[in-house]
Design an enzyme around this catalytic site. Structure first.
Site, short mmCIF file in Angstrom:
data_model
loop_
_atom_site.label_atom_id
_atom_site.label_comp_id
_atom_site.label_asym_id
_atom_site.label_seq_id
_atom_site.Cartn_x
_atom_site.Cartn_y
_atom_site.Cartn_z
N SER A 40 0.87 -1.19 0.00
CA SER A 40 0.00 0.00 0.00
C SER A 40 0.90 1.23 0.00
O SER A 40 0.95 2.00 0.94
CB SER A 40 -0.93 -0.01 1.21
OG SER A 40 -0.20 0.06 2.41
N HIS A 153 -3.44 -6.06 2.54
CA HIS A 153 -2.58 -7.13 3.04
C HIS A 153 -3.33 -8.45 3.24
O HIS A 153 -2.78 -9.40 3.77
CB HIS A 153 -1.93 -6.72 4.37
CG HIS A 153 -0.97 -5.57 4.22
ND1 HIS A 153 -0.46 -4.87 5.28
CD2 HIS A 153 -0.43 -4.99 3.10
CE1 HIS A 153 0.34 -3.92 4.85
NE2 HIS A 153 0.37 -3.96 3.53
N GLN A 161 -6.49 -1.86 7.28
CA GLN A 161 -5.37 -2.72 6.90
C GLN A 161 -4.72 -3.43 8.09
O GLN A 161 -4.34 -4.59 7.99
CB GLN A 161 -4.32 -1.86 6.18
CG GLN A 161 -3.07 -2.57 5.72
CD GLN A 161 -2.17 -1.62 4.95
OE1 GLN A 161 -2.41 -1.29 3.81
NE2 GLN A 161 -1.11 -1.15 5.59
N GLU A 162 -4.57 -2.71 9.20
CA GLU A 162 -3.84 -3.30 10.33
C GLU A 162 -4.56 -3.03 11.65
O GLU A 162 -4.87 -1.88 11.96
CB GLU A 162 -2.43 -2.70 10.40
CG GLU A 162 -1.63 -2.97 9.14
CD GLU A 162 -0.34 -2.18 9.05
OE1 GLU A 162 0.17 -1.72 10.10
OE2 GLU A 162 0.16 -2.00 7.93
N GLU A 203 1.51 -9.57 6.84
CA GLU A 203 2.37 -9.19 7.95
C GLU A 203 2.24 -10.16 9.12
O GLU A 203 2.60 -9.85 10.25
CB GLU A 203 2.06 -7.75 8.38
CG GLU A 203 2.40 -6.77 7.24
CD GLU A 203 2.35 -5.31 7.65
OE1 GLU A 203 1.82 -5.01 8.74
OE2 GLU A 203 2.83 -4.48 6.86
N ASP A 240 -3.89 0.85 11.60
CA ASP A 240 -3.44 1.52 10.38
C ASP A 240 -4.57 1.34 9.38
O ASP A 240 -4.78 0.24 8.86
CB ASP A 240 -2.14 0.94 9.84
CG ASP A 240 -1.69 1.64 8.56
OD1 ASP A 240 -2.39 2.61 8.15
OD2 ASP A 240 -0.67 1.25 7.97
N GLU A 281 -3.32 5.31 12.33
CA GLU A 281 -2.45 5.71 11.21
C GLU A 281 -3.27 5.85 9.93
O GLU A 281 -4.20 5.07 9.70
CB GLU A 281 -1.38 4.62 11.05
CG GLU A 281 -0.39 4.82 9.91
CD GLU A 281 0.61 3.65 9.86
OE1 GLU A 281 0.93 3.07 10.91
OE2 GLU A 281 1.03 3.31 8.73
N ASP A 308 1.47 8.25 7.46
CA ASP A 308 2.35 7.33 6.72
C ASP A 308 2.37 7.78 5.25
O ASP A 308 3.27 8.49 4.82
CB ASP A 308 1.84 5.89 6.89
CG ASP A 308 2.54 4.89 5.98
OD1 ASP A 308 3.57 5.23 5.39
OD2 ASP A 308 2.06 3.75 5.86
N LYS A 333 9.61 5.04 7.55
CA LYS A 333 9.97 3.90 6.71
C LYS A 333 11.18 4.31 5.89
O LYS A 333 11.08 5.20 5.03
CB LYS A 333 8.82 3.56 5.76
CG LYS A 333 7.61 2.92 6.44
CD LYS A 333 6.44 2.87 5.46
CE LYS A 333 5.33 1.94 5.92
NZ LYS A 333 4.11 2.11 5.08
N HIS A 361 8.47 -1.29 9.58
CA HIS A 361 8.83 -2.23 8.51
C HIS A 361 7.97 -1.92 7.28
O HIS A 361 7.21 -0.96 7.27
CB HIS A 361 8.55 -3.67 8.98
CG HIS A 361 7.09 -3.92 9.19
ND1 HIS A 361 6.52 -5.16 9.17
CD2 HIS A 361 6.05 -3.07 9.42
CE1 HIS A 361 5.23 -5.07 9.36
NE2 HIS A 361 4.91 -3.82 9.52
N ARG A 362 8.07 -2.77 6.22
CA ARG A 362 7.13 -2.76 5.11
C ARG A 362 6.42 -4.11 5.06
O ARG A 362 6.87 -5.08 5.68
CB ARG A 362 7.84 -2.53 3.76
CG ARG A 362 8.58 -1.22 3.60
CD ARG A 362 7.77 0.01 3.88
NE ARG A 362 6.57 0.20 3.10
CZ ARG A 362 6.38 1.15 2.19
NH1 ARG A 362 7.36 2.00 1.92
NH2 ARG A 362 5.22 1.28 1.57
N SER A 363 5.34 -4.17 4.29
CA SER A 363 4.64 -5.47 4.21
C SER A 363 5.50 -6.52 3.49
O SER A 363 5.38 -7.71 3.75
CB SER A 363 3.29 -5.30 3.55
OG SER A 363 3.40 -4.63 2.32
N LYS A 384 6.66 -0.71 14.59
CA LYS A 384 5.74 -1.74 14.11
C LYS A 384 6.50 -2.63 13.13
O LYS A 384 7.16 -2.16 12.21
CB LYS A 384 4.45 -1.16 13.53
CG LYS A 384 4.55 -0.38 12.26
CD LYS A 384 3.13 -0.16 11.69
CE LYS A 384 3.17 0.38 10.28
NZ LYS A 384 1.84 0.43 9.65
#
Ligand code: PGA
Ligand code: ZN
Length: 424
Positions: A40, A153, A161-162, A203, A240, A281, A308, A333, A361-363, A384
């Site tokens: 994303s 994800h 998403q999260e 993730e 997120d 986020e 983000d 990031k 991190h990234r996915s 995260k």
């Protein structure tokens, strides 16, 4: 002194190619860094160079980025001192010559930037967090553990998403990781007992099909309680939303309906009333400045609002946000901006203006653990790195366990430093 810079194409956690860089110094030091990749991604991120050759990896090969390291960057950096990180990073930016690092590729550039830092640390016989953070680096971040995945994800209808848990009440990082992991396993049992899927998203969080986003929060609360913890006191919730992903033509398509920014702000306000949320986020789209400003005025005193896709770790976009009072925290990031120095600039700007920062991190990830050291070096107090499962996620948390052990009595867990306003 940098002698040689090597690079190769390796695989990330989604089975896509990514860049790995090796930097050799004249004293025999050899250090390696691997580059993560998002799904994303924000429109304003530095550009990840992909080959676009459909005969290899569906066009996702990174042989051009590898060639950029071998043919251009390596020769340009030969003879430069590895401790001169800012000079190295400036040379990378200048050599690329584009504002979005699209000529050499932010993936090529970041790999080199991080590998140089690691080589300099090794050569000085210092751990990376100490080399980058100096003698005062001692704050262990709160892990924002992503235990339920939706959005881009996962293959479900969950828009957000999260869904993360933040063990803010723990005494140490080690304890926070145990609490969070126990809740992760508890969530698996709860999902199973309800006949829901325990398959995983990108993730490492579970990706059940749920009817709406509140249902996800409710199930997580049950999992926290079943694991023996008190929501809000021991463990906070964080989201997120990654709202850019469902924004288009002036509206947000959320829970099956078109919604305005105003309606979403109302939705979030209610969520903050009803759940122990400590952080949200990307609740709105990456260019919805007006929405962000209204949301921040409405909720900024009650909850952390993290930019983000809005900021993309870019000091210029962050400065605009700070000036206009949009968000109150920065997501960090390294590959969004492409060099270590610019990343540190963004964190420094955030900190100096009273914005918090969360290392991320990234996915698409690798076994590289640089962000764990970076979290302690900068003292941001939050990280995260996905679920407490799957090695590319856990590698970062495990590195934090090692750092905490190294710091021994000097280590300070960030629980109440990162979230003082949310003390129950
Ligand atoms: P990404 O997701 O790495 O796929 O961009 C992570 C995030 O949005 O924070
Ligand atoms: Zn995000």
């Amino acid at each position: 002194v940098i002698e040689q810079v090597g690079a190769r194409e390796i695989l990330d956690s989604r089975g896509n190619p990514t860049v790995e860089v090796e930097v050799a110094l004249d004293d025999g030091t050899l250090a390696r860094a691997a580059v993560p990749s998002g799904a994303s991604t924000g429109e304003h991120e530095a550009v990840e160079l992909r080959d676009g050759d459909p005969t290899r990896y569906n066009g996702k090969g990174v042989e051009r980025a590898v060639a950029a390291v071998l043919d251009e960057i390596g020769p340009d950096l030969a003879g430069v001192e590895a401790v001169d990180q800012r000079i190295v990073d400036q040379k990378l930016v200048d050599l690329d010559g584009t504002p979005d690092k699209s000529r050499l590729g932010a993936n090529a550039i970041l790999g080199v930037s991080l590998a140089v830092a690691k080589a300099a640390a090794d050569s000085a016989d210092l751990e990376l967090f100490r080399y980058l953070g100096g003698p005062n680096a001692h704050v262990l971040p709160v892990p924002m553990l992503n235990i339920l995945n939706g959005g881009a994800h996962a293959d479900t209808e969950v828009d957000i998403q999260e869904f993360m848990i933040a063990p803010i009440g723990a005494e140490s990082f080690r304890e926070s990781l145990r609490w969070g992991t126990e809740v992760y396993h508890s969530l698996k049992s709860v999902l199973k007992s309800r006949g829901l899927s325990t398959g995983l998203g990108d993730e490492g969080g579970f990706a059940p099909s749920l009817s709406n986003n509140r249902e996800a929060l409710d199930i997580i609360l049950v999992a926290i309680e079943k694991a023996g913890y008190v929501p809000g006191r021991d463990i906070g919730l964080a989201l997120d939303v990654a709202a850019t992903e469902f924004y288009g033509d002036g509206a947000y398509t959320f829970e099956g309906a078109k919604k305005s920014a105003e309606q979403l702000i109302g939705y979030y306000t209610k969520l903050v009333d009803d759940y122990p949320l400590v952080s949200i986020e990307d609740p709105l789209g990456e260019d919805d400045w007006d929405g962000w400003i209204r949301l921040t005025a409405e909720l900024g005193e009650r909850v952390q609002l993290v930019g983000d896709d809005l900021f993309v770790t870019n000091p210029d976009r962050l400065e605009e946000g700070i000036t206009r009072r949009a968000a109150n925290a920065l997501l960090v990031k390294v590959n969004q901006i492409g060099t270590l120095s610019e990343t540190l600039d963004a964190v420094a700007l955030a900190t100096s203006c009273g914005y918090k920062s969360m290392m991320s991190h990234r996915s698409g990830e690798t076994e590289d653990t640089t962000i764990a050291d970076l979290a302690v070096a900068t003292g941001v107090g939050q990280i995260k790195s996905g679920a407490p499962a799957r090695s590319e996620r856990v590698a970062k948390y495990n590195q934090l366990l090692r750092i905490e052990e190294t710091l021994a009595d000097a280590a300070r867990y960030a629980g109440d430093l990162a979230f003082p306003r949310f003390d129950p």
